[in-house]
Design a protein around this motif. Structure first.
Motif, mmCIF file in Angstrom:
data_model
loop_
_atom_site.group_PDB
_atom_site.id
_atom_site.type_symbol
_atom_site.label_atom_id
_atom_site.label_comp_id
_atom_site.label_asym_id
_atom_site.label_seq_id
_atom_site.Cartn_x
_atom_site.Cartn_y
_atom_site.Cartn_z
ATOM 1 N N ILE A 63 0.771 -1.323 -0.074
ATOM 2 C CA ILE A 63 -0.029 0.110 -0.006
ATOM 3 C C ILE A 63 0.857 1.242 0.063
ATOM 4 C CG2 ILE A 63 -1.424 1.296 1.479
ATOM 5 C CD1 ILE A 63 -3.008 -1.133 2.085
ATOM 6 N N ASP A 64 1.845 1.247 0.780
ATOM 7 C CA ASP A 64 2.815 2.542 0.984
ATOM 8 C C ASP A 64 3.442 2.525 -0.552
ATOM 9 O OD1 ASP A 64 2.242 2.791 3.718
ATOM 10 O OD2 ASP A 64 3.890 1.679 4.266
ATOM 11 N N LEU A 65 3.985 1.409 -1.166
ATOM 12 C CA LEU A 65 4.312 1.707 -2.496
ATOM 13 C C LEU A 65 3.531 2.163 -3.504
ATOM 14 C CD1 LEU A 65 6.260 -1.452 -2.536
ATOM 15 C CD2 LEU A 65 7.529 0.377 -2.390
ATOM 16 N N ILE A 66 2.301 1.834 -3.460
ATOM 17 C CA ILE A 66 1.085 2.390 -4.287
ATOM 18 C C ILE A 66 0.895 3.751 -4.143
ATOM 19 C CG2 ILE A 66 -1.382 2.319 -5.009
ATOM 20 C CD1 ILE A 66 -0.905 -0.881 -4.105
ATOM 21 N N ASP A 67 0.887 4.147 -2.790
ATOM 22 C CA ASP A 67 0.706 5.750 -2.416
ATOM 23 C C ASP A 67 1.716 6.584 -3.044
ATOM 24 O OD1 ASP A 67 -1.859 5.703 -1.540
ATOM 25 O OD2 ASP A 67 -1.142 5.217 0.541
ATOM 26 N N ALA A 68 2.989 6.019 -2.875
ATOM 27 C CA ALA A 68 4.097 6.614 -3.278
ATOM 28 C C ALA A 68 4.284 7.007 -5.018
ATOM 29 C CB ALA A 68 5.436 6.199 -3.072
ATOM 30 N N SER A 69 3.573 6.186 -5.715
ATOM 31 C CA SER A 69 3.709 6.261 -7.159
ATOM 32 C C SER A 69 2.626 6.212 -8.086
ATOM 33 C CB SER A 69 4.928 5.286 -7.539
ATOM 34 O OG SER A 69 5.967 5.295 -6.829
ATOM 35 N N ARG A 70 1.461 6.571 -7.584
ATOM 36 C CA ARG A 70 0.095 6.268 -8.367
ATOM 37 C C ARG A 70 0.022 7.348 -9.221
ATOM 38 N NH1 ARG A 70 -3.601 9.479 -4.700
ATOM 39 N NH2 ARG A 70 -2.618 9.716 -3.009
ATOM 40 N N ARG A 71 -0.874 6.953 -10.118
ATOM 41 C CA ARG A 71 -1.270 7.907 -11.341
ATOM 42 C C ARG A 71 -2.331 7.520 -11.966
ATOM 43 N NH1 ARG A 71 -0.752 4.197 -15.397
ATOM 44 N NH2 ARG A 71 0.967 2.742 -15.100
ATOM 45 N N PRO A 72 -3.236 8.208 -12.917
ATOM 46 C CA PRO A 72 -4.588 7.889 -13.247
ATOM 47 C C PRO A 72 -4.512 6.440 -13.844
ATOM 48 C CG PRO A 72 -4.539 10.217 -13.488
ATOM 49 C CD PRO A 72 -3.017 9.676 -12.778
ATOM 50 N N SER A 73 -5.535 5.642 -13.690
ATOM 51 C CA SER A 73 -5.488 4.469 -14.348
ATOM 52 C C SER A 73 -5.867 4.672 -15.945
ATOM 53 C CB SER A 73 -6.703 3.505 -13.700
ATOM 54 O OG SER A 73 -6.196 3.422 -12.422
ATOM 55 N N THR A 74 -5.534 3.740 -16.810
ATOM 56 C CA THR A 74 -5.892 3.770 -18.179
ATOM 57 C C THR A 74 -6.694 2.493 -18.700
ATOM 58 O OG1 THR A 74 -3.631 2.913 -18.812
ATOM 59 C CG2 THR A 74 -4.011 5.312 -18.705
ATOM 60 N N TYR A 100 -7.502 -0.998 -1.810
ATOM 61 C CA TYR A 100 -6.232 -1.069 -2.507
ATOM 62 C C TYR A 100 -6.207 -2.358 -2.940
ATOM 63 C CZ TYR A 100 -4.245 3.241 -0.393
ATOM 64 O OH TYR A 100 -4.098 4.450 0.112
ATOM 65 N N VAL A 101 -5.909 -2.756 -4.251
ATOM 66 C CA VAL A 101 -5.443 -3.954 -4.767
ATOM 67 C C VAL A 101 -4.377 -4.183 -5.442
ATOM 68 C CG1 VAL A 101 -8.098 -4.689 -4.977
ATOM 69 C CG2 VAL A 101 -7.037 -3.765 -6.940
ATOM 70 N N ILE A 102 -3.661 -5.453 -5.836
ATOM 71 C CA ILE A 102 -2.701 -5.541 -6.925
ATOM 72 C C ILE A 102 -3.234 -6.682 -7.864
ATOM 73 C CG2 ILE A 102 -0.820 -4.708 -5.771
ATOM 74 C CD1 ILE A 102 -0.158 -7.810 -4.910
ATOM 75 N N THR A 103 -2.722 -6.399 -9.046
ATOM 76 C CA THR A 103 -3.145 -7.435 -10.108
ATOM 77 C C THR A 103 -2.046 -7.864 -10.857
ATOM 78 O OG1 THR A 103 -5.091 -6.142 -10.324
ATOM 79 C CG2 THR A 103 -4.874 -7.570 -11.952
ATOM 80 N N LYS A 104 -2.055 -9.092 -11.038
ATOM 81 C CA LYS A 104 -0.983 -9.517 -11.922
ATOM 82 C C LYS A 104 -1.502 -10.691 -13.134
ATOM 83 C CE LYS A 104 3.293 -11.951 -12.422
ATOM 84 N NZ LYS A 104 4.296 -11.161 -12.712
#
Length: 198
Positions: free
Chosen positions: A32-43, A186-190
């Protein structure tokens, strides 16, 4: 893909697995901390002309980070899929009111961007998604074809095959990341491909 604690959704329409507590809360917090540090609008590959089709934020996670590498290792061990077929793992963040309307993860064979996205590694096969937290309200993932609503819980894994047994795209994998009504999600996807990635 049969493991202790894994639930297979009983339906002939799609292959969908759920595993609770796949990640411990501490590892989820680190991601979650990593996502908050580098998030941008989704495409999105195809928004169907709807500017509000996907309103979340996205983060490309770096597999050289120890926490990301550990999550990738666990996903690979769980699925048994050759890791060279995996796309880089992504994080997504949803605020109140944000959603990703009903969509499939595969690329439409007759779609405008099919050749662009599938010429090298082929079609998307499996999706593995992990909830990193539990929002105060909303944010469920809805699979309409099987009338299944999956509630976000910290560390819970969802994995589904985007293709039918004959290798054609399975429209029954249509799913909706429903609006968050309280807190953050928050989610992650692979995603995995038919051939090695890149």
């Amino acid at each position: 893909m049969t493991r202790d604690g894994v639930q297979k959704v009983p339906s002939p329409k799609l292959t969908l697995f759920i595993r609770k507590q796949f990640l411990e809360p501490e590892l989820c917090e680190r991601i979650i901390d990593l996502i908050d540090a580098s998030r941008r609008p989704s495409t999105v590959g195809d928004s169907n002309g709807d500017p509000l089709f996907r309103t979340s934020e996205t983060c490309d996670l770096d597999s050289s980070d120890a926490a990301v590498a550990e999550v990738e290792r666990r996903i690979t061990a769980f699925t048994g899929i050759d890791p060279t077929h995996g796309e880089p793992v992504q994080g997504q963040r949803y605020e109140v009111g944000q959603e990703f309307k009903a969509h499939t993860d595969y690329f439409e064979p007759n779609g405008l961007d099919y050749d662009k996205y599938c010429s090298v590694a082929g079609q998307r096969t499996w999706t593995v998604m992990l909830y990193l937290n539990e929002p105060e309200a909303g944010g469920a993932t809805r699979f309409r074809a099987v009338d299944k609503m999956v509630k976000p819980e910290t560390g819970k894994l969802l994995a589904w095959n985007n293709l039918r047994l004959d290798g054609t795209p399975n429209p029954s994998t249509l799913h909706h990341a429903m609006k968050v009504r309280g807190g953050l999600k928050y989610v992650i996807t692979k995603w995995f491909r038919e051939r090695p990635w890149g």
